[in-house]
Scaffold this motif. Structure first.
Motif, PDB file in Angstrom:
ATOM      1  N   THR A   1       0.862  -1.179   0.000  1.00  0.00           N
ATOM      2  CA  THR A   1       0.000   0.000   0.000  1.00  0.00           C
ATOM      3  C   THR A   1       0.898   1.228   0.000  1.00  0.00           C
ATOM      4  N   ILE A   2       0.611   2.163  -0.900  1.00  0.00           N
ATOM      5  CA  ILE A   2       1.426   3.375  -1.011  1.00  0.00           C
ATOM      6  C   ILE A   2       0.891   4.453  -0.071  1.00  0.00           C
ATOM      7  N   ARG A   3       1.794   5.110   0.639  1.00  0.00           N
ATOM      8  CA  ARG A   3       1.421   6.220   1.510  1.00  0.00           C
ATOM      9  C   ARG A   3       1.870   7.520   0.841  1.00  0.00           C
ATOM     10  N   PRO A   4       0.954   8.226   0.163  1.00  0.00           N
ATOM     11  CA  PRO A   4       1.322   9.427  -0.595  1.00  0.00           C
ATOM     12  C   PRO A   4       1.977  10.480   0.298  1.00  0.00           C
ATOM     13  N   GLY A   5       3.012  11.132  -0.274  1.00  0.00           N
ATOM     14  CA  GLY A   5       3.735  12.147   0.484  1.00  0.00           C
ATOM     15  C   GLY A   5       3.579  13.551  -0.041  1.00  0.00           C
ATOM     16  N   GLY A   6       2.725  13.731  -1.077  1.00  0.00           N
ATOM     17  CA  GLY A   6       2.453  15.072  -1.570  1.00  0.00           C
ATOM     18  C   GLY A   6       3.393  15.601  -2.634  1.00  0.00           C
ATOM     19  N   VAL A   7       4.394  14.810  -3.033  1.00  0.00           N
ATOM     20  CA  VAL A   7       5.352  15.245  -4.053  1.00  0.00           C
ATOM     21  C   VAL A   7       5.014  14.552  -5.376  1.00  0.00           C
ATOM     22  N   ASN A   8       4.991  15.323  -6.452  1.00  0.00           N
ATOM     23  CA  ASN A   8       4.635  14.767  -7.754  1.00  0.00           C
ATOM     24  C   ASN A   8       5.726  13.852  -8.293  1.00  0.00           C
ATOM     25  N   GLY A   9       5.275  12.794  -8.960  1.00  0.00           N
ATOM     26  CA  GLY A   9       6.204  11.902  -9.630  1.00  0.00           C
ATOM     27  C   GLY A   9       6.401  12.315 -11.071  1.00  0.00           C
ATOM     28  N   ALA A  10       6.999  11.429 -11.865  1.00  0.00           N
ATOM     29  CA  ALA A  10       7.343  11.757 -13.239  1.00  0.00           C
ATOM     30  C   ALA A  10       6.163  11.643 -14.202  1.00  0.00           C
ATOM     31  N   THR A  11       5.070  11.011 -13.794  1.00  0.00           N
ATOM     32  CA  THR A  11       3.920  10.840 -14.670  1.00  0.00           C
ATOM     33  C   THR A  11       2.687  11.466 -14.026  1.00  0.00           C
ATOM     34  N   PRO A  12       1.677  11.823 -14.838  1.00  0.00           N
ATOM     35  CA  PRO A  12       0.446  12.390 -14.271  1.00  0.00           C
ATOM     36  C   PRO A  12      -0.215  11.472 -13.244  1.00  0.00           C
ATOM     37  N   LEU A  13      -0.095  10.161 -13.434  1.00  0.00           N
ATOM     38  CA  LEU A  13      -0.706   9.232 -12.477  1.00  0.00           C
ATOM     39  C   LEU A  13      -0.086   9.348 -11.090  1.00  0.00           C
ATOM     40  N   ASP A  14       1.138   9.836 -11.028  1.00  0.00           N
ATOM     41  CA  ASP A  14       1.866   9.877  -9.759  1.00  0.00           C
ATOM     42  C   ASP A  14       1.835  11.260  -9.107  1.00  0.00           C
ATOM     43  N   ALA A  15       0.825  12.060  -9.438  1.00  0.00           N
ATOM     44  CA  ALA A  15       0.686  13.381  -8.820  1.00  0.00           C
ATOM     45  C   ALA A  15       0.505  13.236  -7.309  1.00  0.00           C
ATOM     46  N   GLY A  16       1.371  13.880  -6.544  1.00  0.00           N
ATOM     47  CA  GLY A  16       1.285  13.841  -5.092  1.00  0.00           C
ATOM     48  C   GLY A  16       1.618  12.510  -4.470  1.00  0.00           C
ATOM     49  N   LEU A  17       2.185  11.587  -5.247  1.00  0.00           N
ATOM     50  CA  LEU A  17       2.372  10.217  -4.763  1.00  0.00           C
ATOM     51  C   LEU A  17       3.642  10.038  -3.935  1.00  0.00           C
ATOM     52  N   LEU A  18       4.690  10.792  -4.261  1.00  0.00           N
ATOM     53  CA  LEU A  18       5.997  10.556  -3.661  1.00  0.00           C
ATOM     54  C   LEU A  18       6.215  11.352  -2.384  1.00  0.00           C
ATOM     55  N   LYS A  19       7.303  11.011  -1.718  1.00  0.00           N
ATOM     56  CA  LYS A  19       7.672  11.662  -0.462  1.00  0.00           C
ATOM     57  C   LYS A  19       9.088  12.214  -0.613  1.00  0.00           C
ATOM     58  N   ALA A  20       9.307  13.430  -0.160  1.00  0.00           N
ATOM     59  CA  ALA A  20      10.623  14.053  -0.246  1.00  0.00           C
ATOM     60  C   ALA A  20      11.496  13.608   0.919  1.00  0.00           C
TER      61      ALA A  20
END
Length: 249
Positions: free
Chosen positions: A30-49
């Motif tokens: 399960t992914i815990r979104p971190g609010g940082v955008n990824g490289a694709t539109p699907l990954d908007a707000g998905l990553l963590k800094a």
């Protein structure tokens, strides 16, 4: 009014109790979104800094699906951009994570890691890292010692178990497999070790029935079965052959 407690689930393990080192288990990501955008539109707000570098990470929660440690959770982050670079200027962390993600897909879908056919390659193409949400695969779990004595040791994925490994089919069938500890003490041998050039080479593992279906029922509305909704513009249409198998039901 009364409360019938007979159908209550067994109590959870004590907080902080670790899954034993070297345990084999089927886990769900399960992914815990971190609010940082990824490289694709699907990954908007998905990553963590990262708090210590320019790295961007996928913050993952793993839940054991079944077996003696069912419902137990542990957490691990995977670098997908930034951080330390190799001599070519590429993210070292992303190369490691990319290998782990490919192994997760192979393990979940029963793909032989040596299968380079067009069909197999298409299943390894992800429109976004968001598509890893809900993936269930076989993992060997380790106990990672804390680098700081003020913190507890933690569970981590030692390696993803692939379909050409003997434990994969057994775990997918819901069987219990003896652990293979990562941090086990070295075994003592009577004879001195042979030089590296004279050491016997390991024989090739016999591929098990890695395509055997899992006995575990799929969740009622898994993320795998539907295209996730994101706040940004929809990604360009993907050809059916490029979508992971779990997105096609």
């Amino acid at each position: 009014m009364s409360y019938d407690l007979n159908d209550a689930q067994p109590q959870m393990a004590p907080i902080g109790e670790l899954i034993p080192d070297g345990t084999f288990a089927k886990v769900r990501l399960t992914i815990r979104p971190g609010g940082v955008n990824g490289a694709t539109p699907l990954d908007a707000g998905l990553l963590k800094a990262s708090q210590s570098s320019d790295a961007k990470m996928l913050d993952c929660e793993f839940t054991v699906v079944d077996g003696p440690y069912a419902r137990r959770k542990f957490w691990q982050s995977f670098t997908v951009a930034g951080g330390k670079l190799d001599e070519k200027g590429q993210s070292i962390g992303w190369k490691i994570s990319k290998s782990a993600f490919r192994a997760m897909v192979d393990s979940a879908l029963g793909l032989n890691p040596k299968d380079e056919t067009t069909a197999a390659k298409a299943k390894r193409v992800l429109p976004g890292l968001k598509q890893l949400e809900g993936i269930a695969f076989v993992a060997r779990i380790m106990v990672a010692p804390a680098s700081n004595p003020q913190y507890r040791d933690q569970n981590r994925i030692a390696n993803v178990v692939l379909p050409d490994e003997p434990q994969h089919a057994a775990i997918m069938r819901g069987e219990t497999v003896p652990p293979d500890p990562i941090n086990a003490p070295a075994r003592k041998t009577a004879a001195a070790p042979a030089p590296g050039w004279g050491a016997p080479q390991p024989s090739a593992a016999t591929p098990p029935a890695w395509s055997a279906p899992s006995p575990t029922a799929a969740p009622s509305t898994p993320a795998w079965g539907a295209q996730p909704t994101v706040p940004q513009a929809a990604p360009p249409p993907q050809p059916p052959s490029a979508m992971p198998a779990w997105l096609n039901g």
